[in-house]
Enzyme design. Sequence first.
Site, PDB file in Angstrom:
ATOM      1  N   HIS A  41      -2.873 -32.402  17.643  1.00 56.93           N
ATOM      2  CA  HIS A  41      -1.780 -33.175  17.919  1.00 56.93           C
ATOM      3  C   HIS A  41      -0.618 -31.976  18.273  1.00 56.93           C
ATOM      4  O   HIS A  41       0.649 -32.480  18.296  1.00 56.93           O
ATOM      5  CB  HIS A  41      -1.403 -34.136  16.656  1.00 56.93           C
ATOM      6  CG  HIS A  41      -2.425 -35.276  16.485  1.00 56.93           C
ATOM      7  ND1 HIS A  41      -2.371 -36.565  16.982  1.00 56.93           N
ATOM      8  CD2 HIS A  41      -3.183 -35.258  15.566  1.00 56.93           C
ATOM      9  CE1 HIS A  41      -3.380 -37.150  16.645  1.00 56.93           C
ATOM     10  NE2 HIS A  41      -3.997 -36.292  15.675  1.00 56.93           N
ATOM     11  N   GLU A  59      10.706  -4.556   4.326  1.00 55.98           N
ATOM     12  CA  GLU A  59      10.987  -5.880   4.139  1.00 55.98           C
ATOM     13  C   GLU A  59      10.556  -6.047   2.494  1.00 55.98           C
ATOM     14  O   GLU A  59      11.267  -6.718   1.928  1.00 55.98           O
ATOM     15  CB  GLU A  59       9.933  -6.646   4.799  1.00 55.98           C
ATOM     16  CG  GLU A  59      10.550  -6.873   6.515  1.00 55.98           C
ATOM     17  CD  GLU A  59       9.707  -5.640   7.269  1.00 55.98           C
ATOM     18  OE1 GLU A  59       9.065  -4.658   6.712  1.00 55.98           O
ATOM     19  OE2 GLU A  59       9.086  -6.087   8.362  1.00 55.98           O
ATOM     20  N   GLY A  94      -4.761  -2.083   5.405  1.00 54.47           N
ATOM     21  CA  GLY A  94      -4.010  -3.250   4.882  1.00 54.47           C
ATOM     22  C   GLY A  94      -4.568  -4.450   5.118  1.00 54.47           C
ATOM     23  O   GLY A  94      -4.599  -5.489   4.193  1.00 54.47           O
ATOM     24  N   ARG A  95      -5.054  -4.731   6.206  1.00 52.94           N
ATOM     25  CA  ARG A  95      -5.642  -5.854   6.828  1.00 52.94           C
ATOM     26  C   ARG A  95      -6.922  -6.256   6.028  1.00 52.94           C
ATOM     27  O   ARG A  95      -7.606  -7.441   6.030  1.00 52.94           O
ATOM     28  CB  ARG A  95      -5.560  -6.056   7.998  1.00 52.94           C
ATOM     29  CG  ARG A  95      -6.292  -5.085   8.938  1.00 52.94           C
ATOM     30  CD  ARG A  95      -5.821  -5.142  10.336  1.00 52.94           C
ATOM     31  NE  ARG A  95      -5.917  -4.090  10.937  1.00 52.94           N
ATOM     32  CZ  ARG A  95      -5.679  -2.857  11.229  1.00 52.94           C
ATOM     33  NH1 ARG A  95      -4.600  -2.530  10.832  1.00 52.94           N
ATOM     34  NH2 ARG A  95      -6.116  -1.816  12.083  1.00 52.94           N
ATOM     35  N   LYS A 142       9.807  -0.699  13.940  1.00 48.12           N
ATOM     36  CA  LYS A 142      10.258  -0.078  12.529  1.00 48.12           C
ATOM     37  C   LYS A 142      11.219   0.931  12.828  1.00 48.12           C
ATOM     38  O   LYS A 142      12.364   0.986  12.220  1.00 48.12           O
ATOM     39  CB  LYS A 142       9.007   0.560  11.893  1.00 48.12           C
ATOM     40  CG  LYS A 142       8.123  -0.850  11.348  1.00 48.12           C
ATOM     41  CD  LYS A 142       7.142  -0.046  10.168  1.00 48.12           C
ATOM     42  CE  LYS A 142       5.930  -0.700   9.942  1.00 48.12           C
ATOM     43  NZ  LYS A 142       4.778  -0.174   9.309  1.00 48.12           N
ATOM     44  N   GLU A 144      -4.033  -6.902  15.028  1.00 46.23           N
ATOM     45  CA  GLU A 144      -3.909  -5.552  14.596  1.00 46.23           C
ATOM     46  C   GLU A 144      -4.757  -4.699  14.747  1.00 46.23           C
ATOM     47  O   GLU A 144      -4.674  -3.415  15.166  1.00 46.23           O
ATOM     48  CB  GLU A 144      -3.346  -5.576  13.215  1.00 46.23           C
ATOM     49  CG  GLU A 144      -2.445  -4.192  12.919  1.00 46.23           C
ATOM     50  CD  GLU A 144      -1.568  -4.481  11.469  1.00 46.23           C
ATOM     51  OE1 GLU A 144      -0.043  -4.647  11.685  1.00 46.23           O
ATOM     52  OE2 GLU A 144      -2.137  -4.184  10.535  1.00 46.23           O
ATOM     53  N   LYS A 179       0.691  -1.209  -0.074  1.00 47.28           N
ATOM     54  CA  LYS A 179      -0.062   0.033   0.083  1.00 47.28           C
ATOM     55  C   LYS A 179       1.001   1.272   0.049  1.00 47.28           C
ATOM     56  O   LYS A 179       0.593   2.058  -0.780  1.00 47.28           O
ATOM     57  CB  LYS A 179      -0.848  -0.091   1.319  1.00 47.28           C
ATOM     58  CG  LYS A 179      -1.775   1.191   1.324  1.00 47.28           C
ATOM     59  CD  LYS A 179      -2.574   0.913   2.606  1.00 47.28           C
ATOM     60  CE  LYS A 179      -3.623   2.296   3.015  1.00 47.28           C
ATOM     61  NZ  LYS A 179      -4.218   2.211   3.909  1.00 47.28           N
TER      62      LYS A 179
HETATM   63  O1  F6P Z   1       3.313  -2.780   9.680  1.00 45.15           O
HETATM   64  C1  F6P Z   1       2.081  -3.239   9.583  1.00 45.15           C
HETATM   65  C2  F6P Z   1       1.347  -2.678   8.292  1.00 45.15           C
HETATM   66  O2  F6P Z   1       1.171  -1.372   8.093  1.00 45.15           O
HETATM   67  C3  F6P Z   1       0.138  -3.494   7.968  1.00 45.15           C
HETATM   68  O3  F6P Z   1      -0.670  -2.836   8.509  1.00 45.15           O
HETATM   69  C4  F6P Z   1       0.155  -3.591   6.698  1.00 45.15           C
HETATM   70  O4  F6P Z   1      -0.702  -4.726   5.991  1.00 45.15           O
HETATM   71  C5  F6P Z   1       1.796  -3.847   6.366  1.00 45.15           C
HETATM   72  O5  F6P Z   1       2.432  -3.283   7.340  1.00 45.15           O
HETATM   73  C6  F6P Z   1       1.770  -3.909   4.692  1.00 45.15           C
HETATM   74  O6  F6P Z   1       1.877  -2.599   4.517  1.00 45.15           O
HETATM   75  P1  F6P Z   1       2.344  -2.225   3.392  1.00 45.15           P
HETATM   76  O7  F6P Z   1       1.028  -2.706   2.387  1.00 45.15           O
HETATM   77  O8  F6P Z   1       2.135  -0.681   2.911  1.00 45.15           O
HETATM   78  O9  F6P Z   1       3.585  -2.712   2.644  1.00 45.15           O
END
Ligand code: F6P
Length: 553
Positions: free
Chosen positions: A387, A216, A270-271, A515, A356, A210
Site C-alpha cells: 500500500h 550522536e 560495526g554492521r 562527520k 555501507e 565500537k
Molecule cells: O558512521 C558509520 C559507522 O562507523 C558504522 O559503520 C557504525 O556501525 C556506526 O558508525 C557506529 O559506530 P560506533 O559503534 O563506533 O559508534
Amino acid sequence: MTLSARETAWARIHSLAQRPGAGSIRALFDADPERFRRFHRRACGILLDLSKTSIDDEVLAGLLELARAARVTERRDAMAAGQIINQTERRAVLHMALRAPRSAGFRAALPEGGYEDAGASVEETLERMRQFTHAIHTGDIRGATGETFTDVINIGIGGSDLGPFMVGRALWTVRSPMRPLYLANADAHNWEAIRPRLNPHRTLMLVASKTFTTAETMANARVVRGWLERNLGEAGARRHMVALSTNTEATTAFGIAPERVFGFHDWVGGRFSLWSAIGLSIALSCGWDEFAQLLAGARSMDEHFLSAPPEENLPLLLALITAWHVNGLGLKAHAILPYDHRLSRFPAHLQQLEMESLGKRVTLSGEPVRHETGPVIFGEPGTNAQHSFMQLLHQGTTPVPADFVLVANPNHPYADNHRLLLANGLAQAEALLRGRTAPEVTEEMRRAGTPEEEIARLLPHRLFPGDRPSTTLLLERLDAYTLGQLVALYEHKVFCLGALWDIDAFDQWGVELGKQLAKSILPELEPAGRVGSHDPSTAGLIGRIRAMQGNPD
Ligand code: F6P
C-alpha cells in the site's frame, strides 16, 4: 589484448544479458515446467527460490564461472583464516568467530604480524555477558535504590543500533525478561519520546559504540547519564551504566566501571557486530537462551557457506543473482520485503549491511571499478509495502528486483490473518512475474459491464508488463535460530558481492567527510558563532537558521 579470467567471465555475463529476450521470465517458465524444481535450493531450513528471475542454465553457469574467476571461494577461506582482507583498514574480518565454539580455531592476523586467538576472547566475553544477564534477571544485580532492572535502553547508532534493534523487534514478546528501548538519533525528540516511559530506578543504560567516539551516541549517552544522575546521584547512576565497546580508555573516562565494560575486537565491523558484546541488549531483553540460539543459527549458516559447493551455496547464489540484476540487466535498486511483521527492522538492517559495504567506487587496488557496484536497498514489511511503493515495482519504468521473505508458520493463533499475509506475499511475486495483458484486462472490464470507450481509455493504465524478477526465501518458522541463519545468509551474500566486484566491503570511508564537516559547522550554530567558509547554499542556510533562532548573522 588478452583478457583476464575475471574480465572474460564478466564479458560472458554481459553478452548473455544482451541476448534477445534475456530478461523474460515468463518465457522460461513456458519452456520449462520443471523450472521451480530446478531453480530452487534448500539448505539450513531455508528454501531459496530463484526461478522467478531470468536466469537459465547458461546464465547460472556463467555466473558460477564468474565466481570462480573472482576467486570467491579462496577469498572466503582467507576471511575464515583470519587474514587481513579489510585492506584499507588493515584488519581481519572475523564476525564468524563470534558465533563459533572456541574449538573452531578462529585466529585473527595482526597488522604488526602474527595471529591472536579470536576464539579465546569471544568465549570469555560471552561467558561474562551470560553471567551478567543472569544476575540482572535474577535480581542479584540491582539498581542504586535496590530495585530490579525492568527496562534496558541501548544507546548506539548504525551497526550499534540497527542489528540489536532488528533482532529485538523480531524476538521480543510480552513474556520476555526485560523491555528493550533503542536510542539512536541525535535528535533529542527521540529521547523525549522514550523518557516518559522509563523509571530511572529500574532502567539499565547500555552505551553501545565500537569506537566510543561517535558524536550522536556520545551526545545521547551524556543526556541519559544526566537524567540518571539527577534521579539517583552520580554514584547511583554509575550502577545503571554499561558500555559495549572496544575503546576501554574512553569508557573509563565516561565513568563506566571496568567490570561493566563488555569488549570486542577491531576485526568485528560495526554492521556485523550484533553477535558480539553489541548484542547484550538482545540477551537482556529476550533472554540468554534466545541469544545463544541466534548465534547457533548463524553458525549453522557459516558452516554451510564454508562447505557447500558453489551451485548449492545459498549466500553465493543470492549474490550471483544480484550481480546478474545489477551488472547484466542494469537494475540498480533492490527491495527487501519480509512478510512477517517481526522482521519490520530487517530492511533497515540490510540497508546498512549492504549499502555501507557495497557502496564503493574503487577496487581493492584503488582503480575505478569497471562494473556497477551496490544497488540501492529499501524495503518495508509486507503487506504494508503493497500500500505504499509496490505500485512502482509493478508499473514503474524500471524493474526493481525484490526479495520476498515468507514464513510458513506464525507464532500467533490467528490462522486467517496468516493465510491472508502469505496469500498476499505469494500474489505480489506472482503478479510481478505474470503481469496483465490487454486481452485479460479487456475481458475483465467487459465482464464488469464497462462501456467499450471506457475500456479503451483505461486499458493502458491497467496493463502490467510482468517479467519482473523476484527471489523468495521461505522459512518454516521464524525463531532465534532461523533468524540467525537468515541474517548470516545476507552477511555472506555481501561478502560474495564484495569479492565479485573486487572492492573492500568492510570499510566505510564515505561516511567520514560528512562527520568532519558537521564538526566544523557545529560552532557556527552556537549563539555567538559566525557563518564560516562554505559553498553559498550551505552558508546561506546556516545564516537563515541563525536568523530563525534569533542569533546575529
Ligand atoms: O558512521 C558509520 C559507522 O562507523 C558504522 O559503520 C557504525 O556501525 C556506526 O558508525 C557506529 O559506530 P560506533 O559503534 O563506533 O559508534
